[in-house]
Design an enzyme around this catalytic site. Structure first.
Site, short mmCIF file in Angstrom:
data_model
loop_
_atom_site.label_atom_id
_atom_site.label_comp_id
_atom_site.label_asym_id
_atom_site.label_seq_id
_atom_site.Cartn_x
_atom_site.Cartn_y
_atom_site.Cartn_z
N GLU A 55 -1.90 -2.32 11.20
CA GLU A 55 -3.28 -2.52 10.77
C GLU A 55 -4.10 -3.12 11.92
O GLU A 55 -3.55 -3.57 12.93
CB GLU A 55 -3.28 -3.48 9.56
CG GLU A 55 -4.64 -3.77 8.94
CD GLU A 55 -5.33 -2.53 8.43
OE1 GLU A 55 -5.91 -1.81 9.27
OE2 GLU A 55 -5.32 -2.28 7.21
N HIS A 96 0.53 1.60 2.50
CA HIS A 96 1.62 0.83 1.88
C HIS A 96 1.29 0.46 0.44
O HIS A 96 0.13 0.46 0.02
CB HIS A 96 1.89 -0.45 2.69
CG HIS A 96 0.70 -1.38 2.72
ND1 HIS A 96 0.41 -2.24 1.68
CD2 HIS A 96 -0.26 -1.57 3.65
CE1 HIS A 96 -0.68 -2.93 1.98
NE2 HIS A 96 -1.11 -2.54 3.17
#
Length: 229
Positions: free
Chosen positions: A85, A11
């Site tokens: 994550e 990201h």
């Protein structure tokens, strides 16, 4: 059979990245620079023949992936919690050093931002690092290595199936937008001998190719990470 190809992307830059805070499953908005990185990623991928796109279900990956698909309005984005994550438990939102300091010491290293010791520390895989995060978490909510491996395996099954189908039908390639340390974990599950040379930059891209039973992990493309002002 044509090659199956997946483009993995971290990201774009967030406020927590700039502040040096552990992000994990919590979230923070993209910075102005992050917005520019995501826009640059959209231009970088405009001519890539994408057949499908996946991202974690966290805001920073959804925002990045939406910008990445600017040139592909017909490609639907599938959000997957399996691509999140690592979960850092009580360390979420805390300064990076508060967790990575003890974890690095457990492995015989001294933590520093963008540590050059990370590749050596993870050369044998990520399990001991993930388990150290779990061990140091006072809330006991942080994931352990088995939990991370299991959920990522479920996500990879979906993504690689889509890549195989797209290659077989000539439909194109696959985009996956996910997170920093989880990217290293994913690549290690795909290619066990692969070792990242260093950290993964915001909006960094790495392409994995399957051809005739052989997996090739490309070099990290950081061209979108250096977004001009």
């Amino acid at each position: 059979m044509p090659a199956a190809r997946i483009h993995f992307v971290r990201h774009a830059e967030t406020l927590f990245n700039v502040n040096g805070q552990l992000q994990g499953w919590c979230d923070s908005p993209l910075t102005d620079r992050g917005e520019r990185q995501a826009a640059a990623l959209g231009e970088r991928l405009r001519q890539v023949p994408l057949a499908a796109a996946f991202c974690s279900d966290l805001t920073r990956t959804r925002t990045t992936a939406a910008a990445a698909l600017a040139g592909h309005p017909d490609v639907a984005l599938k959000e997957m919690p399996e691509l999140r994550e690592w979960h850092f438990g009580a360390w979420e939102g805390q300064p990076n050093a508060s967790l990575w300091g003890p974890v690095f010491r457990d492995h015989g290293y001294t933590y520093a931002p963008a540590s050059p010791d990370w590749p050596q520390m993870t050369a044998g895989g990520y399990d001991t690092v993930i388990d150290a995060v779990h061990r140091h978490d006072p809330s006991c909510r942080a994931e352990n290595a088995r939990q991370v491996r299991d959920r990522l395996a479920k996500g990879l099954d979906v993504v690689t199936a889509a890549a195989g189908h797209a290659a077989a039908t000539g439909a194109g390639e696959i985009l996956v937008v996910t997170h920093g340390v989880v990217l290293g974990t994913l690549l290690r599950q795909i290619a066990p001998d692969h070792v990242l040379a260093g950290g993964f930059p915001n909006c960094g891209l790495v392409t994995v190719t399957w051809r005739d039973g052989t997996v090739t992990v490309g070099e990290t493309d950081d061209s979108c990470a250096v977004a001009p002002a």
